[in-house]
Design an enzyme around this catalytic site. Structure first.
Site, short mmCIF file in Angstrom:
data_model
loop_
_atom_site.label_atom_id
_atom_site.label_comp_id
_atom_site.label_asym_id
_atom_site.label_seq_id
_atom_site.Cartn_x
_atom_site.Cartn_y
_atom_site.Cartn_z
N HIS A 48 0.84 -1.19 0.00
CA HIS A 48 0.00 0.00 0.00
C HIS A 48 0.88 1.25 0.00
O HIS A 48 2.08 1.17 0.24
CB HIS A 48 -0.91 0.01 1.23
CG HIS A 48 -0.14 0.16 2.50
ND1 HIS A 48 0.44 -0.93 3.14
CD2 HIS A 48 0.18 1.25 3.24
CE1 HIS A 48 1.08 -0.51 4.22
NE2 HIS A 48 0.93 0.80 4.30
N HIS A 106 5.34 6.41 -1.82
CA HIS A 106 6.05 5.16 -2.09
C HIS A 106 5.24 3.97 -1.60
O HIS A 106 4.35 4.12 -0.77
CB HIS A 106 7.43 5.17 -1.42
CG HIS A 106 7.34 5.09 0.08
ND1 HIS A 106 7.05 6.18 0.87
CD2 HIS A 106 7.46 4.04 0.93
CE1 HIS A 106 7.02 5.81 2.14
NE2 HIS A 106 7.26 4.51 2.21
#
Length: 172
Positions: free
Chosen positions: A37, A120
């Site tokens: 995620h 990220h």
């Protein structure tokens, strides 16, 4: 409750990111494919009494942000290449930073750690001696139309994530 806000890519994108983990050697611990995620904000421990405010901040941020396209192009390391602890895939998308900043502004006591937001997706964490992972180039895109409030319970076998709520972006 240990909480964070996150964007979960579609399963096929998670699987493609997880395929890159086959190059891991040594004591890198890969993130499970279904747990890959992008963290918009890590709140840490939140008392039950603040849960309604945490949900309200998310609803407000979602209502002010429209859907966008996320792109994943390559990999990098935190804190740096010299002594990496985290191997990640870089994410780009016009909506990531405005969402993260709106959440920080609404909940500074939980989210404003003074560090800039860097979009990220964590692929692995280094738990001991391990060689550096060679760069990987991706050409992945996915639509972002919502984000989630997630509870993270730490266990000896790894974290267990429970999505407590989702927040659709304006017009999604």
């Amino acid at each position: 409750m240990r909480l964070f806000y996150a964007i979960f890519p579609p399963r096929d994108v998670q699987q493609k990111l997880a395929e890159a983990q086959t190059s891991l050697r040594g004591q890198w611990k890969p993130v499970r494919a279904d747990q890959i995620h992008l963290t918009l904000g890590f709140l840490g421990e939140v008392p039950q009494r603040d849960l309604a405010r945490v949900r309200g901040a998310a609803r407000d941020a979602a209502r002010a942000s429209g859907p966008f396209t996320a792109r994943v192009r390559g990999t990098g390391f935190f804190p740096n290449e010299g002594r990496p602890r985290v191997w990640f895939a870089r994410a780009e998308g016009d909506g990531f930073e405005p969402l993260a900043l709106a959440l920080r502004k609404a909940l500074p006591e939980y989210l404003d750690d003074g560090r800039p937001f860097k979009a990220h997706l964590t692929l692995a964490r280094r738990k001991g001696p391990a060689p550096r992972v060679p760069p990987v180039v991706f050409d992945l895109e996915f639509p972002v139309g919502q984000f989630a409030l997630v509870e993270s319970r730490l266990t000896p076998k790894g974290p267990i994530y429970t999505v407590l709520d989702t927040f659709p972006l304006k017009g999604a």
